[in-house]
Scaffold this motif. Structure first.
Motif, PDB file in Angstrom:
ATOM      1  N   GLU A  21       2.427   6.759   6.412  1.00 28.63           N
ATOM      2  CA  GLU A  21       2.733   5.554   5.651  1.00 28.63           C
ATOM      3  C   GLU A  21       1.535   4.623   5.612  1.00 28.63           C
ATOM      4  O   GLU A  21       0.617   4.726   6.430  1.00 28.63           O
ATOM      5  N   LYS A  22       1.549   3.711   4.634  1.00 26.02           N
ATOM      6  CA  LYS A  22       0.538   2.666   4.558  1.00 26.02           C
ATOM      7  C   LYS A  22       1.200   1.397   4.043  1.00 26.02           C
ATOM      8  O   LYS A  22       2.260   1.447   3.420  1.00 26.02           O
ATOM      9  N   VAL A  23       0.573   0.280   4.338  1.00 29.93           N
ATOM     10  CA  VAL A  23       1.072  -1.018   3.900  1.00 29.93           C
ATOM     11  C   VAL A  23       0.001  -1.682   3.054  1.00 29.93           C
ATOM     12  O   VAL A  23      -1.179  -1.691   3.429  1.00 29.93           O
ATOM     13  N   TYR A  24       0.413  -2.216   1.910  1.00 33.70           N
ATOM     14  CA  TYR A  24      -0.462  -2.996   1.037  1.00 33.70           C
ATOM     15  C   TYR A  24      -0.047  -4.461   1.112  1.00 33.70           C
ATOM     16  O   TYR A  24       1.157  -4.768   1.036  1.00 33.70           O
ATOM     17  N   VAL A  25      -1.022  -5.360   1.213  1.00 34.96           N
ATOM     18  CA  VAL A  25      -0.780  -6.800   1.153  1.00 34.96           C
ATOM     19  C   VAL A  25      -1.744  -7.376   0.126  1.00 34.96           C
ATOM     20  O   VAL A  25      -2.967  -7.296   0.309  1.00 34.96           O
ATOM     21  N   TYR A  65       2.304  -9.655  -6.360  1.00 32.03           N
ATOM     22  CA  TYR A  65       1.498 -10.853  -6.567  1.00 32.03           C
ATOM     23  C   TYR A  65       0.977 -11.356  -5.221  1.00 32.03           C
ATOM     24  O   TYR A  65       1.290 -10.768  -4.173  1.00 32.03           O
ATOM     25  N   LYS A  66       0.226 -12.434  -5.258  1.00 37.16           N
ATOM     26  CA  LYS A  66      -0.383 -13.002  -4.059  1.00 37.16           C
ATOM     27  C   LYS A  66       0.626 -13.099  -2.912  1.00 37.16           C
ATOM     28  O   LYS A  66       1.719 -13.640  -3.078  1.00 37.16           O
ATOM     29  N   MET A  67       0.257 -12.523  -1.789  1.00 44.09           N
ATOM     30  CA  MET A  67       1.000 -12.481  -0.533  1.00 44.09           C
ATOM     31  C   MET A  67       2.238 -11.598  -0.575  1.00 44.09           C
ATOM     32  O   MET A  67       3.005 -11.559   0.383  1.00 44.09           O
ATOM     33  N   ASP A  68       2.448 -10.849  -1.653  1.00 44.74           N
ATOM     34  CA  ASP A  68       3.480  -9.812  -1.667  1.00 44.74           C
ATOM     35  C   ASP A  68       2.930  -8.592  -0.934  1.00 44.74           C
ATOM     36  O   ASP A  68       1.717  -8.382  -0.865  1.00 44.74           O
ATOM     37  N   SER A  69       3.839  -7.782  -0.407  1.00 44.17           N
ATOM     38  CA  SER A  69       3.422  -6.567   0.296  1.00 44.17           C
ATOM     39  C   SER A  69       4.431  -5.460   0.034  1.00 44.17           C
ATOM     40  O   SER A  69       5.560  -5.716  -0.389  1.00 44.17           O
ATOM     41  N   CYS A  70       3.996  -4.237   0.308  1.00 44.04           N
ATOM     42  CA  CYS A  70       4.907  -3.105   0.209  1.00 44.04           C
ATOM     43  C   CYS A  70       4.478  -2.039   1.208  1.00 44.04           C
ATOM     44  O   CYS A  70       3.323  -1.999   1.634  1.00 44.04           O
TER      45      CYS A  70
END
Length: 118
Positions: free
Chosen positions: A57-61, A79-84
């Motif tokens: 897995e990986k996390v994007y911010v 958008y800004k400060m969203d993550s997945c």
């Protein structure tokens, strides 16, 4: 504590990325993190990655700008400060469809050690 200054972050080439400049903020240093590494990706307008997947897995911010994440045809704009979180083996594509640079943190575990058979 392990401190690494932004000015000392080295570039890395991420496979199947385009219009992207990546810097390794933490990871792969002897006294650095033991479980994961942290990348800082800057995607130019029209830049992106994929489609592809990884076995972990990986996390994007998203720190600035916006990024479209495409999974199974479904599109989500971060958008800004969203993550997945992208689960292991999930095929994803990401695209910067805006006219601004997207700056993103990426948290990725180290690849598992290959098993050595005796």
């Amino acid at each position: 504590m392990h401190v690494k200054r932004f000015q000392d972050a080295g570039p890395y080439e991420a496979p199947n990325h385009f219009g992207c400049h990546g810097l390794r903020l933490q990871g792969f240093e002897e006294s650095g993190p033991k479980n994961q590494w942290i990348g800082f990706s800057q995607f130019l307008p029209g830049g992106g990655a994929g489609p592809d997947s990884t076995p972990f897995e990986k996390v994007y911010v998203v720190l600035e700008g916006e990024m479209t994440v495409i999974v199974d045809g479904a599109e989500t704009v971060l958008y800004k400060m969203d993550s997945c979180t992208i689960p292991p083996n999930e095929v994803r594509k990401i695209e910067n469809r805006s006219n601004d640079t997207c700056k993103m943190l990426v948290v990725i575990p180290y690849s598992p050690e290959p098993k050595v058979e005796a």
